[in-house]
Design a protein around this motif. Structure first.
Motif, PDB file in Angstrom:
ATOM      1  N   ASP A  48       3.356 -10.246  -7.827  1.00  0.00           N
ATOM      2  CA  ASP A  48       3.128  -9.412  -6.647  1.00  0.00           C
ATOM      3  C   ASP A  48       4.040  -8.192  -6.646  1.00  0.00           C
ATOM      4  O   ASP A  48       3.618  -7.089  -6.284  1.00  0.00           O
ATOM      5  N   ALA A  49       5.290  -8.382  -7.043  1.00  0.00           N
ATOM      6  CA  ALA A  49       6.222  -7.251  -7.080  1.00  0.00           C
ATOM      7  C   ALA A  49       5.787  -6.215  -8.111  1.00  0.00           C
ATOM      8  O   ALA A  49       5.836  -5.013  -7.852  1.00  0.00           O
ATOM      9  N   GLN A  51       2.728  -5.729  -9.167  1.00  0.00           N
ATOM     10  CA  GLN A  51       1.524  -5.068  -8.674  1.00  0.00           C
ATOM     11  C   GLN A  51       1.848  -4.032  -7.608  1.00  0.00           C
ATOM     12  O   GLN A  51       1.224  -2.973  -7.555  1.00  0.00           O
ATOM     13  N   ARG A  52       2.819  -4.340  -6.736  1.00  0.00           N
ATOM     14  CA  ARG A  52       3.215  -3.350  -5.731  1.00  0.00           C
ATOM     15  C   ARG A  52       3.832  -2.130  -6.377  1.00  0.00           C
ATOM     16  O   ARG A  52       3.618  -1.003  -5.939  1.00  0.00           O
ATOM     17  N   ARG A  55       1.034  -0.040  -8.234  1.00  0.00           N
ATOM     18  CA  ARG A  55      -0.105   0.427  -7.448  1.00  0.00           C
ATOM     19  C   ARG A  55      -0.062   1.944  -7.318  1.00  0.00           C
ATOM     20  O   ARG A  55       0.913   2.531  -6.886  1.00  0.00           O
ATOM     21  N   ARG A  57      -1.836   5.159  -5.628  1.00  0.00           N
ATOM     22  CA  ARG A  57      -2.735   5.507  -4.530  1.00  0.00           C
ATOM     23  C   ARG A  57      -3.549   6.728  -4.921  1.00  0.00           C
ATOM     24  O   ARG A  57      -3.020   7.824  -5.045  1.00  0.00           O
TER      25      ARG A  57
END
Length: 85
Positions: A48-49, A51-52, A55, A57
């Motif tokens: 999760d870290a 992927q954050r 990411r 935008r």
């Protein structure tokens, strides 16, 4: 008589060994379960870290979507007072 006592001792040792085997299997299962859950949680948190961090935008969000509080504030409908009168 000696053979009977030897067989009785063997039977007692077999039962004691079986009990220790069952206790050891239960403890090992518990330890493996806890280790698996801990490893899964650590891997999930690291994924999760990553992927954050990774990411990108492509379309930046409007400012009102960044927090739930402002989104709720903008989602409220205006009251029509003339209909109530």
């Amino acid at each position: 008589m000696i053979i009977a006592e030897a067989l009785d001792a063997l039977w007692t040792l077999a039962i004691a060994g079986g009990v220790w085997f069952l206790i050891g299997a239960a403890v090992l299962a518990l330890v493996l379960t806890i280790a698996t859950i801990t490893l899964y949680a650590a891997v999930r948190a690291s994924v999760d870290a990553v992927q954050r961090l990774a990411r990108i935008r492509r379309h930046p969000r409007p400012s009102w979507t960044r927090t739930g509080r402002t989104a709720r504030r903008y989602a409220r409908t205006r009251t029509r007072y003339d209909e109530a009168a």
